[in-house]
Motif scaffolding. Structure first.
Motif, PDB file in Angstrom:
ATOM      1  N   GLY A 236      -7.054   4.371  -2.408  1.00 44.31           N
ATOM      2  CA  GLY A 236      -6.603   5.198  -1.352  1.00 44.31           C
ATOM      3  C   GLY A 236      -5.029   4.527  -0.668  1.00 44.31           C
ATOM      4  O   GLY A 236      -4.724   3.445  -1.301  1.00 44.31           O
ATOM      5  N   THR A 237      -4.724   5.391   0.166  1.00 44.08           N
ATOM      6  CA  THR A 237      -3.506   4.868   0.973  1.00 44.08           C
ATOM      7  C   THR A 237      -3.666   4.894   2.446  1.00 44.08           C
ATOM      8  O   THR A 237      -4.359   5.734   2.847  1.00 44.08           O
ATOM      9  N   VAL A 238      -2.836   4.236   3.064  1.00 44.38           N
ATOM     10  CA  VAL A 238      -2.894   4.142   4.591  1.00 44.38           C
ATOM     11  C   VAL A 238      -1.339   4.196   4.859  1.00 44.38           C
ATOM     12  O   VAL A 238      -0.532   3.836   4.221  1.00 44.38           O
ATOM     13  N   PRO A 239      -1.142   4.800   6.339  1.00 45.80           N
ATOM     14  CA  PRO A 239       0.238   4.979   6.547  1.00 45.80           C
ATOM     15  C   PRO A 239       0.974   3.667   7.027  1.00 45.80           C
ATOM     16  O   PRO A 239       2.215   3.870   7.137  1.00 45.80           O
ATOM     17  N   THR A 240       0.197   2.671   7.440  1.00 52.25           N
ATOM     18  CA  THR A 240       0.979   1.387   7.934  1.00 52.25           C
ATOM     19  C   THR A 240       0.631   0.075   7.294  1.00 52.25           C
ATOM     20  O   THR A 240      -0.545  -0.067   6.734  1.00 52.25           O
TER      21      THR A 240
END
Length: 351
Positions: A236-240
């Motif tokens: 997955g990806t996270v924004p920070t």
């Protein structure tokens, strides 16, 4: 007090007679704060005085500018369109009278807006704010999360200074190298990957978590793995950056951090770093600004503040394999840069 006096009719195009151009300063504050009360505090005015000024602005523009939405005020479409041009006009005016600006930072009364990745704020933010409070008590430093790439935010006056990986080459922007860093892997203590040698195959087999404000999921790491006939799974990806570190503490995913800037924050959460078994381009941390600020006394002080804070950080982290502060114009600071520098910046949370 009333937040919404009548707007009156629009002024004839090009007619500046009777217009107080100081209204631009008030309009800039109103558009930044989206609040009569907030703008009044920013300019040191009373609430009623700011409300009267908003009324004058509305009459001059023939637009409500701010309208009530529940318990808050929101800008009209016209106001949103004016935000960047108004800030640009004020910046140009400051540059025009830069010679009149006090060279002593204790006399500065300004707000500077800086765009920086949160790992940079963690590394340098305390030093910047501490010195600014001592040298220039009238200055406010506002850190914004990185926004869209390109020169527009600097050109339009949305931000005063950009700090990070400046992976573009435009004649309209001034760029100065500050620090060189490199990427390392990070995982929770006891992660199976940390038992034994981390090989490309074991690295690829792990689940990967990326921090990217634009949700990037591939880059030079994937290219390097593909050259070896390998492919990783992006969980997955996270924004920070901060969110990624906290998620990694409770999962079996592995992440990527910049060694000098990001690894200390990872260590503070108990995470462990490891060598990535691939050849990856370095990260060059720079600061960038628009040429309009080149001779501005206040902006020169700001650049010196950032330069000194990063230099001090570089000396403290001299022993890291990431190296010392860059001495010349590095590859990813606007000139010829290593293939994939932009993408690795994204995977590291800089893009």
């Amino acid at each position: 007090m009333s937040d919404e006096p009548g707007t009156g009719g629009p002024r004839a195009a090009g007619d500046l007679s009777g217009i107080d151009l100081n209204l631009l300063v008030a309009l800039d504050a109103l558009l930044a704060e989206e609040s009569v009360t907030g703008a009044a505090g920013r300019l040191g005015l009373s609430g009623p005085a700011m409300s009267r000024t908003l009324g004058r602005i509305r009459r001059a523009l023939g637009d409500p500018v701010l309208v009530r939405a529940g318990r808050h005020m929101v800008p009209t479409p016209r106001a949103l369109a004016l935000r960047a041009p108004v800030r640009r006009l004020l910046d140009d005016a400051r540059s025009l009278f830069a010679a009149e600006e006090p060279t002593d930072p204790s006399g500065l009364e300004r707000t500077f807006t800086l765009s920086a990745h949160d790992s940079n704020v963690l590394a340098f933010g305390a030093a910047l704010l501490d010195r600014a409070s001592r040298e220039a008590p009238g200055v406010t430093l506002c850190f914004l999360a990185e926004g869209p790439t390109g020169v527009a935010p600097l050109r339009d006056g949305v931000i005063d200074l950009e700090i990070g990986v400046v992976d573009r080459d435009e004649p309209e922007v001034r760029v100065e190298p500050l620090l060189q860093d490199r990427m390392v892997g990070v995982a929770r203590p006891g992660h199976p990957l940390l038992e034994g040698t981390v090989t490309p195959r074991r690295f690829a087999a792990a689940s990967h978590l990326l921090d990217s404000r634009r949700g990037r999921r591939s880059g030079p790491i994937d290219d390097a793995l593909a050259a070896l006939g390998l492919r990783r799974r992006v969980l997955g990806t996270v924004p920070t950056f901060g969110a990624a570190l906290h998620v990694l503490t409770g999962t079996d995913a592995v992440g990527i951090v910049s060694e000098r800037l990001g690894a200390p924050a990872a260590a503070a959460l108990g995470l462990k770093t490891f060598e990535i078994p691939l050849e990856l381009p370095p990260l060059e941390i720079c600061m960038a600004w628009h040429p309009r600020h080149e001779a501005d006394g206040g902006h020169r002080w700001l650049r010196g503040l950032v330069r000194d804070a990063v230099s001090a950080f570089g000396r403290r982290t001299q022993g890291f394999p990431g190296g010392s502060p860059a001495a010349g114009r590095p590859a990813a600071c606007g000139g010829e840069r290593p293939a994939g520098a932009s993408s690795i910046a994204g995977q590291a949370g800089f893009g």
